[in-house]
Design an enzyme around this catalytic site. Structure first.
Site, PDB file in Angstrom:
ATOM      1  CB  CYS A 178      -1.491  -0.059   0.999  1.00  0.00           C
ATOM      2  SG  CYS A 178      -1.788  -1.664   1.342  1.00  0.00           S
ATOM      3  CG  HIS A 317      -1.647   4.718   5.701  1.00  0.00           C
ATOM      4  ND1 HIS A 317      -1.414   4.218   3.951  1.00  0.00           N
ATOM      5  CD2 HIS A 317      -1.499   3.650   5.837  1.00  0.00           C
ATOM      6  CE1 HIS A 317      -1.650   3.053   3.815  1.00  0.00           C
ATOM      7  NE2 HIS A 317      -2.076   2.559   4.977  1.00  0.00           N
ATOM      8  CD  GLU A 328      -1.447   7.582   9.303  1.00  0.00           C
ATOM      9  OE1 GLU A 328      -1.242   8.291   8.858  1.00  0.00           O
ATOM     10  OE2 GLU A 328      -2.562   6.928   9.481  1.00  0.00           O
ATOM     11  CE  LYS A 346      -5.222   4.345   2.800  1.00  0.00           C
ATOM     12  NZ  LYS A 346      -4.327   5.699   3.304  1.00  0.00           N
ATOM     13  CG  HIS A 351      -6.257   0.458   1.788  1.00  0.00           C
ATOM     14  ND1 HIS A 351      -5.455   1.685   0.934  1.00  0.00           N
ATOM     15  CD2 HIS A 351      -6.053   0.235   2.486  1.00  0.00           C
ATOM     16  CE1 HIS A 351      -4.619   1.246   1.284  1.00  0.00           C
ATOM     17  NE2 HIS A 351      -4.499   1.038   2.183  1.00  0.00           N
ATOM     18  CG  PHE A 410      -0.038  -5.642   4.799  1.00  0.00           C
ATOM     19  CD1 PHE A 410      -0.351  -4.703   5.541  1.00  0.00           C
ATOM     20  CD2 PHE A 410      -0.823  -6.998   3.953  1.00  0.00           C
ATOM     21  CE1 PHE A 410      -1.656  -4.999   6.051  1.00  0.00           C
ATOM     22  CE2 PHE A 410      -2.161  -6.605   4.534  1.00  0.00           C
ATOM     23  CZ  PHE A 410      -2.656  -5.481   6.132  1.00  0.00           C
TER      24      PHE A 410
END
Length: 425
Positions: A178, A317, A328, A346, A351, A410
Site C-alpha cells: 500500500c 494513511h 499512526e 480513505k 483503500h 504490508f
C-alpha cells in the site's frame, strides 16, 4: 498507443539541472471511486461524498464482505478498443490517469531520454491472472490469451505509460504493497534531483476489487464487515472503526525540475515536492510499526529542510483498522505534534492499495493549493488515545504552506512525502 511527445530535444532539456532546483508538480490525473478525473475527485473529497457501495454482483453473493469502493465509470471506455483488449484493468487505470496528468502539464515537448516513468502497484494484474486461470481450467491451455503475461506483470502499468509517452529515461515499478504509489513519487523526486532526468510521470494504480482479494483480506480480519451500511463502513480514527474498505483507482503526478518547467513557460505549478522519507520496519509482515513510521516522517522533514512546526496539514494513511490508526496517530503526534490539521480520505475512497499513496499525495498537494482540507467522513466519536486535530464534518479552510502525506504498507514499508504550496515564478 499514441506518442504525445515531441522527440526533438529542446534547449530547455539540454541544460544540466541545478543541484538546488526545486521539483514541481506540473500535472495531475486521477480515476477514483469519487470521479473520472482529478478535478471531480477533488470536488467530491471536499464535499465529503461517499464512494463505497454494496456489491450486488453474483460473484459477491457468498463473500463474507460485500462492500467496496468501485469506479463510477469503465476505464476501457476512455481507450481505443485494441488498447483496452490487451491491457489489464490496472494498466487501463494507469494509462487513463497518466494521459490526464500529461495533458494537464501541457503535453510538453521534451527529450525522451530525460523523461522517466514510475508507476507503483501492490498486486498488479490480478484480474487477468485469475481470469486466464479460469480459462485454462475450463477450456484448456490453448485458449489462454497470448497477452496474459504482459497483462498480469506488476511492471505493466509503468511499461505501458512509458510506451504511450515515449519515455526512455526509465520505466520503474515500485511494488511495496500500500506504499507503492508514494514510493513511486519518492523515486521520481530522487531521479530528478540526481540529474538523470528532467521529468517523471509518477503515481500508482490498482484494480483488486475481486472475489479472491476480498476473501483473503476478510480472512485476515482486515476489512470492515458493515455490509448493511456501506456509507458508514469506513471510519478512520472513530471509536467504532472495524477495518478498511477495498477500493480501486489510480492517481498520477507529473514531477518536473523547476528550471525545465520555467523554460517552457510554466509559472504556477500545483505545488512542490520538497522531501521524502522511506523506511522499512523489519518487524512484522502485516503489523503497523509506530517507530518505523516516526523515522519515515522525520527523514522526510529532514529531506525537506523543515521543522515539525512548519507542517500545517497531514494527510494520514489511516485505513480505519483498529490498530493501524492508533499506531499512526501516535507517530504523527510524536514526530510532528498535534498542531496540524489531519484528514483521512480513505473514509470516502476506500483503500486503493498500491494507488492509495499517490492519491493521498494528490489530496495533500491540492489542500495546500486551494487552502482546503477534505473532511474525514464518519468520524463521530474520536477513539480514545488520539489527540490529533482531525478535520471532520465539513472541509477545513486555512492558509497552510507545507503538508505531509503518509503511506504505509504490508511488509513494513513506510513512506512520508512533504509538499510545499506552489508559488508563481
Amino acid at each position: 498507443m499514441h506518442h504525445a511527445i515531441d522527440h526533438a530535444a529542446t534547449d530547455a532539456t539540454a541544460a544540466a539541472p541545478a543541484a538546488t532546483d526545486e521539483v514541481w508538480v506540473t500535472g495531475i490525473g486521477a480515476l477514483t471511486p469519487l470521479g473520472a478525473d482529478a478535478k471531480s475527485t477533488w470536488s467530491a473529497l471536499l464535499a465529503g461524498r461517499n464512494g463505497v457501495r454494496a456489491l450486488t454482483e453474483d460473484w459477491a453473493r457468498e463473500l463474507p464482505v460485500r462492500i467496496a469502493a468501485t469506479l463510477p465509470c469503465d476505464p476501457a471506455a476512455s481507450l481505443a478498443r485494441t488498447e483496452a483488449r490487451r491491457l489489464d484493468r490496472c494498466e487501463q487505470l494507469a494509462l487513463v490517469a497518466a494521459r490526464e496528468a500529461w495533458a494537464d502539464a501541457g503535453t510538453p515537448g521534451t527529450d525522451p531520454e530525460r523523461l522517466a516513468v514510475a508507476i507503483g502497484t501492490g498486486i498488479g494484474g490480478i484480474g487477468s491472472l485469475l481470469a486466464q486461470e479460469r480459462t485454462r481450467e475450463n477450456a484448456g491451455p490453448r485458449r489462454v490469451s497470448p497477452h496474459t503475461v504482459p497483462m498480469l506483470m506488476a511492471n505493466g502499468p509503468a511499461a505501458w505509460v512509458s510506451m504511450d509517452l515515449g519515455a526512455r529515461g526509465g520505466a520503474h515499478a515500485p511494488v511495496s504493497a500500500c506504499a507503492s504509489g508514494a514510493e513511486a513519487l519518492a523515486l521520481g523526486l530522487d531521479l530528478i534531483r540526481s540529474g538523470r532526468v528532467d521529468m517523471v510521470v509518477a503515481g500508482g494504480a490498482e484494480a483488486g476489487v475481486l472475489p479472491l482479494p476480498l476473501a483473503a483480506f476478510a480472512r485476515m480480519m482486515a476489512l470492515s464487515t458493515a455490509n448493511d451500511d456501506p456509507e458508514h463502513a469506513c471510519r478512520p480514527f472513530d471509536a467504532a472503526r472495524d477495518g478498511f474498505v477495498l477500493g480501486e483507482g489510480a492517481a498520477v503526478l507529473v514531477l518536473e525540475r523547476a528550471g525545465h518547467a520555467r523554460a517552457r513557460g510554466v509559472t504556477a505549478p500545483h505545488g512542490t515536492l520538497l522531501g521524502a522519507g522511506t523506511t522499512s520496519s523489519a518487524t512484522h509482515i502485516t503489523a503497523s510499526d509506530t517507530a518505523g513510521q516516526i523515522r519515515a516522517i522525520e527523514l522526510s522533514l529532514r529531506d525537506a529542510r523543515l521543522a515539525p512546526s512548519d507542517i500545517g496539514h497531514v494527510h494520514a494513511h489511516a485505513t480505519s483498522t483498529p490498530q493501524g490508526d492508533l499506531a499512526e496517530a501516535e507517530a504523527i503526534a510524536t514526530a510532528i505534534g498535534t498542531h496540524p490539521v489531519v484528514t483521512a480520505t480513505k473514509s470516502m475512497t476506500g483503500h486503493l492499495l498500491g494507488a492509495s499513496g499517490a492519491l493521498g499525495a494528490l489530496a495533500a498537494l491540492l489542500a495546500l493549493r486551494d487552502g482546503a482540507v477534505p473532511p474525514t467522513r464518519n468520524l463521530e466519536h474520536l477513539a480514545s488515545g488520539i489527540s490529533l486535530d482531525i478535520a471532520a464534518g465539513t472541509a477545513r479552510t486555512g492558509n497552510w504552506r507545507h503538508a505531509l502525506a503518509n503511506s504505509f504498507g504490508f511488509g513494513g514499508h513506510n513512506v512520508s512525502l512533504v509538499f510545499g504550496r506552489g508559488t508563481a515564478g
